[in-house]
Design a protein around this motif. Structure first.
Motif, mmCIF file in Angstrom:
data_model
loop_
_atom_site.group_PDB
_atom_site.id
_atom_site.type_symbol
_atom_site.label_atom_id
_atom_site.label_comp_id
_atom_site.label_asym_id
_atom_site.label_seq_id
_atom_site.Cartn_x
_atom_site.Cartn_y
_atom_site.Cartn_z
ATOM 1 N N PHE A 82 0.834 -1.201 0.000
ATOM 2 C CA PHE A 82 0.000 0.000 0.000
ATOM 3 C C PHE A 82 0.871 1.254 0.000
ATOM 4 C CE2 PHE A 82 -2.410 -3.284 2.396
ATOM 5 C CZ PHE A 82 -3.412 -3.489 1.454
ATOM 6 N N THR A 83 0.380 2.281 -0.641
ATOM 7 C CA THR A 83 1.166 3.514 -0.797
ATOM 8 C C THR A 83 0.985 4.490 0.349
ATOM 9 O OG1 THR A 83 -0.656 4.516 -2.081
ATOM 10 C CG2 THR A 83 1.053 3.333 -3.313
ATOM 11 N N ASP A 84 0.041 4.230 1.237
ATOM 12 C CA ASP A 84 -0.268 5.211 2.285
ATOM 13 C C ASP A 84 0.011 4.699 3.695
ATOM 14 O OD1 ASP A 84 -2.294 3.321 2.222
ATOM 15 O OD2 ASP A 84 -3.864 4.736 2.799
ATOM 16 N N ARG B 184 -4.545 1.702 -1.703
ATOM 17 C CA ARG B 184 -4.586 2.375 -0.409
ATOM 18 C C ARG B 184 -5.083 1.419 0.676
ATOM 19 N NH1 ARG B 184 -8.140 5.695 0.607
ATOM 20 N NH2 ARG B 184 -6.994 6.863 2.208
ATOM 21 N N TYR B 185 -4.460 1.541 1.824
ATOM 22 C CA TYR B 185 -4.922 0.801 2.994
ATOM 23 C C TYR B 185 -5.838 1.661 3.859
ATOM 24 C CZ TYR B 185 -4.872 -1.425 7.578
ATOM 25 O OH TYR B 185 -5.245 -1.966 8.769
#
Length: 367
Positions: free
Chosen positions: A89-91, A116-117
């Motif tokens: 995830f990127t966040d 996204r998470y």
């Protein structure tokens, strides 16, 4: 999916060992649940000890709590790089990647499907009930995300009013976790009133606890570490170490400054070498950071475990069996590790034969 495996705690007894505060509007049940989880190192408060039970929690914080409940901490620490790699995830912030990766690998949580998470998003009551039902892994009832809260209520994991709001509070999450543990057969007893619960023999839980649980005896633990170290030296044909009071003071200073600063290193929090803790540079040092939850899981003592870890490490063992060292000091202090877990900072200090210590520094602050 793994079942919850690490919590085998009796009713938390030694609450006097930690400073915990609760909001005035939190219920006795929330308070006792939070105290239980705090002592287990699962739910942590702020620096002043406030458990913030009336506040919500983020999805990143939930992943950390779930990992502390489910994972074997030694295995999690050993494979932390692997679990971090599973978090795509990127966040997700750096501190939470291992926790999220572990929960994803064990089918406890999932992302939003767009990379996204939702790390900073609040945990909904439905999400909280969902992850606890997944932890049970043996629920006969058919349920999904939409019916998770209703199913949790039916199973006795939550009261209807505690999951009625869209977002769950830390206090209600603590109760939900403890009820899940109780359903799995663990001895978790939560207070329903401000008065102590009564056990079957008519005595209060608090009284029963006092009979079966002793407060941590730091002096005894230090002596136990010394005795175990000398036993190892005896096995290796090396003379026993004698206690040096100045070295005991120095080791305690080192433990306390690491616990206060979170700097777990042979370099002091002020950036100076560990030897500057005394006026004698001819000292050696072993250090260890031991999570409380690990000691509980393994049903072992701090001295037993820390000496075992040191003796299984070639560098630490070399210090312990070095015939050139003749005196020893031990320091123990309780703090928080880099993963947010309560832990013991343990220090073993050694002094070379023929040298003396006349001065010991005070704990250094982080600069």
């Amino acid at each position: 999916m793994k079942r919850i495996r690490v919590i085998s705690l009796a009713v938390i007894a030694a609450l006097s060992l930690t400073v915990t505060s609760f909001a005035a509007d939190s219920s006795p049940q929330q308070q006792s649940a939070a105290a239980y989880l705090r002592e287990a190192g699962i739910m942590l408060g702020n620096e002043s000890g406030d458990m913030m039970l009336e506040q919500g929690l983020t999805r990143a914080q939930m992943a950390a709590m779930l990992t502390r409940v489910v994972a074997d901490p030694e295995q999690f620490e050993r494979d932390s790089t692997f679990y971090r790699s599973l978090c795509s995830f990127t966040d997700v912030p750096e501190w939470a990647k291992g926790y999220v990766g572990y929960c994803v690998a064990n089918d406890l949580v999932a992302g939003y499907g767009n990379g996204r998470y939702g790390s900073n998003d609040p945990v909904t009551s439905a999400a909280a009930c969902t992850v606890m039902l997944r932890c049970l892994n043996d629920v006969d009832a058919v349920w999904d995300y939409q019916s998770a809260c209703r199913t949790a209520v039916q199973l006795g994991l939550a009261a209807e009013e505690t999951v009625a709001d869209a977002e769950i509070t830390r206090g209600n999450m603590a109760v939900l976790i403890c009820h899940t543990l109780a359903r799995l057969g663990y001895d978790v007893k939560l207070s329903e009133t401000a008065q102590p619960n009564l056990s079957a023999n008519g005595t209060s839980d608090a009284a029963a606890v006092q009979e079966t649980a002793e407060p941590f005896d730091a002096a005894a633990a230090k002596q136990d570490i010394i005795d175990r170290t000398n036993a190892l030296r005896c096995e290796n044909g090396v003379a026993a170490l004698t206690v040096n009071e100045k070295l005991m003071q120095a080791a305690q200073v080192r433990a306390e400054e690491m616990a206060a600063s979170g700097v777990y290193s042979h370099t002091r929090p002020n950036g100076r070498k560990y030897t500057t803790v005394t006026d004698c540079p001819y000292i050696g040092e072993n250090i260890c950071q031991m999570p409380l939850i690990y000691l509980t899981q393994q049903k072992t003592t701090l001295p037993e475990r820390v000496v075992l870890l040191w003796s299984n490490s070639s560098g630490h063992r070399k210090n312990m069996t070095n015939a050139r060292y003749g005196e020893i000091g031990i320091g123990l202090a309780r703090g928080i590790d880099e993963n947010g877990l309560e832990c013991w900072y343990c220090v073993q200090a050694f002094l070379l034969n023929g040298y003396d210590i006349t001065w010991v520094d005070t704990p250094a602050a982080k600069e």
